[in-house]
Design a protein around this motif. Structure first.
Motif, mmCIF file in Angstrom:
data_model
loop_
_atom_site.group_PDB
_atom_site.id
_atom_site.type_symbol
_atom_site.label_atom_id
_atom_site.label_comp_id
_atom_site.label_asym_id
_atom_site.label_seq_id
_atom_site.Cartn_x
_atom_site.Cartn_y
_atom_site.Cartn_z
ATOM 1 N N GLY A 143 3.339 20.678 40.133
ATOM 2 C CA GLY A 143 3.059 20.061 38.837
ATOM 3 C C GLY A 143 1.555 19.897 38.734
ATOM 4 O O GLY A 143 0.847 19.903 39.756
ATOM 5 N N SER A 144 1.047 19.762 37.503
ATOM 6 C CA SER A 144 -0.407 19.551 37.409
ATOM 7 C C SER A 144 -0.750 18.146 37.905
ATOM 8 O O SER A 144 -1.885 17.869 38.268
ATOM 9 N N ASN A 145 0.246 17.276 37.949
ATOM 10 C CA ASN A 145 0.071 15.951 38.551
ATOM 11 C C ASN A 145 -0.501 16.065 39.980
ATOM 12 O O ASN A 145 -1.367 15.296 40.387
ATOM 13 N N PHE A 151 -3.351 9.267 29.706
ATOM 14 C CA PHE A 151 -2.198 9.554 30.568
ATOM 15 C C PHE A 151 -2.085 8.562 31.736
ATOM 16 O O PHE A 151 -3.061 8.296 32.442
ATOM 17 N N TYR A 161 -3.643 8.859 35.477
ATOM 18 C CA TYR A 161 -5.058 8.696 35.876
ATOM 19 C C TYR A 161 -5.283 7.400 36.657
ATOM 20 O O TYR A 161 -5.893 7.441 37.731
ATOM 21 N N ALA A 198 -7.858 14.084 28.429
ATOM 22 C CA ALA A 198 -6.639 14.811 28.078
ATOM 23 C C ALA A 198 -6.779 15.341 26.654
ATOM 24 O O ALA A 198 -7.075 14.584 25.725
ATOM 25 N N ASN A 209 -1.789 12.415 25.896
ATOM 26 C CA ASN A 209 -0.471 11.794 25.961
ATOM 27 C C ASN A 209 -0.712 10.320 26.287
ATOM 28 O O ASN A 209 -1.450 10.062 27.241
ATOM 29 N N ASP A 238 -7.583 17.912 31.011
ATOM 30 C CA ASP A 238 -6.134 18.014 31.195
ATOM 31 C C ASP A 238 -5.521 18.640 29.943
ATOM 32 O O ASP A 238 -5.461 18.011 28.888
ATOM 33 N N ALA A 275 -2.315 19.831 29.409
ATOM 34 C CA ALA A 275 -0.868 19.982 29.611
ATOM 35 C C ALA A 275 -0.162 20.494 28.343
ATOM 36 O O ALA A 275 0.885 21.127 28.433
ATOM 37 N N TYR A 276 -0.753 20.215 27.177
ATOM 38 C CA TYR A 276 -0.094 20.586 25.913
ATOM 39 C C TYR A 276 -0.862 21.685 25.168
ATOM 40 O O TYR A 276 -0.672 21.884 23.974
ATOM 41 N N THR A 312 0.027 23.229 32.896
ATOM 42 C CA THR A 312 1.314 23.000 33.544
ATOM 43 C C THR A 312 2.399 23.926 33.025
ATOM 44 O O THR A 312 2.322 24.403 31.889
ATOM 45 N N SER A 348 5.383 22.586 33.004
ATOM 46 C CA SER A 348 6.405 21.572 32.710
ATOM 47 C C SER A 348 6.686 21.404 31.226
ATOM 48 O O SER A 348 7.749 20.942 30.844
ATOM 49 N N LYS A 349 5.728 21.732 30.389
ATOM 50 C CA LYS A 349 5.873 21.385 28.983
ATOM 51 C C LYS A 349 6.369 22.602 28.209
ATOM 52 O O LYS A 349 7.543 22.863 28.185
ATOM 53 N N ARG A 405 8.545 21.704 39.103
ATOM 54 C CA ARG A 405 7.259 21.155 39.535
ATOM 55 C C ARG A 405 6.240 22.239 39.858
ATOM 56 O O ARG A 405 6.046 22.611 41.014
#
Ligand SMILES: *Cc1c(COP(=O)(O)O)cnc(C)c1O
Length: 371
Positions: free
Chosen positions: A94-96, A120, A123, A170, A174, A201, A203-204, A231, A233-234, A242
């Motif tokens: 995951g990018s996490n 987010f 962080y 981000a 988010n 970040d 992610a979207y 990521t 994930s989205k 993950r």
């Protein structure tokens, strides 16, 4: 039992555990129902690409072997996709995971990281877990004409001190869905000292309208202190596997690689992600469905007299004009799981993931009923 919390490192003592969206099965078990829907964790309502599922299935019989720790095939495909050298890519669970690697590699109790209010939740976890100072910048106010609750890059810049090693941004953010204009972002990057790592970040990213997407390749060329995270994930619909990654200067990737678990990304995830990169039809179908859903929500909220934060991500934060917790609970009883965001200091908002048209209608109907 001893009080173990007092033995935890100081930053951890102050942390609140991340609260994930409630799983569908859990709600169904609690209510004895079978048709609950979850629009709480920004998951893709179209599911994963068929090609990604097949790819994951094709390797599942080999999981007695360790995965390729370097994720060679996937990182090569990602390097090609982004027009960068393979040494610029770091894979994460995951990018996490990438965010965690940044914390472990660059933050210590003597230094600080900067991020915005309403950004987010991971962080603060990353920063405080390693005992670094979190310097939180004020966001744009709720009555800002263009970008209520959005990142204020000037305020972020003001929070940077000599102790700052990392800035988290981000885009889109988010839980707000807000975004940064390209010229603001460029102006900010050009002002920040080049020994401070800027984590952008994204992610979207794939949901953004084309004209708002930063030019990844150009930015990375221009700013050696930039780390972009993405990521699967989205929009790619692979949250359960993950897998995510970053693109950065090879020197930064090399540092992250020193703290990375040798086998941080698993074999089915690598295979699925590789196939998913190749299925851009699924990505564009998902983006189109999402754009229609955002319009559907915007119109419905206007009809219901509810204000919302303009979003370009796959979720939208709506203001229910009162404590959102009882509204969240009432929606659960209608079999609809959304996300309260009181932990982000937005107690009157619910964050709703954009689903398919039918799911969105169901949320809206339930919301109208419980309000
Ligand atoms: C969901 C999300 C991520 C990453 O999720 P992973 O599943 O760990 O890749 C990162 N940043 C933001 C802002 C997110 O919303």
């Amino acid at each position: 039992m001893n009080n173990f919390l007092k033995n935890a490192v100081p930053g951890v003592q102050l942390l609140n555990p991340y609260q994930p969206g409630k799983p569908v099965e859990e709600l169904e078990r609690e209510l004895g129902i079978s048709n609950a829907i979850k629009l709480a964790s920004n998951e893709n309502p179209l599911g994963p690409s068929k090609k990604a599922i097949e790819a994951a299935q094709s390797v599942i019989g080999n999981v007695n072997y360790y995965p390729d720790g370097a994720g060679h095939k996937l990182s090569l495909a990602l390097a090609r996709k982004h027009g960068v050298d393979q040494s610029c890519i770091t894979l994460g669970n995951g990018s996490n995971d990438i965010l965690e690697l940044v914390g472990r590699a660059f933050l210590a109790p003597c230094n600080s990281a900067v991020y915005s209010e309403y950004s987010f939740a991971v962080y603060p976890l990353v920063v405080q877990a390693v005992g670094a100072e979190a310097r939180v910048a004020k966001a744009y106010p709720s009555d800002h004409p263009d970008m209520p609750y959005g990142h204020d890059l000037n305020a972020i810049f003001e929070q940077i001190t000599t102790s700052t090693r990392v800035v988290f941004i981000a885009n889109p953010n988010n839980p707000t869905g807000t975004w940064l204009e390209l010229d603001e972002l460029n102006h900010f990057l050009s002002r920040v000292a080049d020994d401070i790592l800027i984590v952008l970040d994204e992610a979207y990213f794939e949901y953004m309208p084309e004209d708002l997407k930063p030019d990844t390749q150009k930015l990375l060329k221009q700013y050696k202190n930039l780390l972009i995270t993405r990521t699967f994930s989205k929009i790619y619909g692979l949250a359960g596997l993950r897998i995510g990654y970053s693109i950065s200067h090879p020197d930064i990737a090399d540092i992250l690689n020193r703290v990375r678990q040798p086998f941080n990304t698993n074999m089915p995830a690598q295979a699925a992600a590789l196939a998913a990169v190749d299925d851009q039809d699924h990505v564009s179908n998902s983006a189109n469905l999402n754009a229609a859903g955002l319009k559907q929500y915007a119109k419905a909220f206007a009809d219901l007299g509810l204000s919302y934060i303009p979003s370009i991500a796959n979720f939208i934060a709506v203001n229910v004009n009162k404590d959102a917790m009882p509204v969240y609970d009432a929606l659960l009883r209608e079999g609809v799981i959304v996300r309260p965001v009181a932990s982000y200091k937005m107690p009157e908002f619910l964050r709703i993931t954009v689903g398919n048209e039918q799911q969105n209608n169901r949320v809206l109907k339930a919301l109208q009923k419980v309000l």
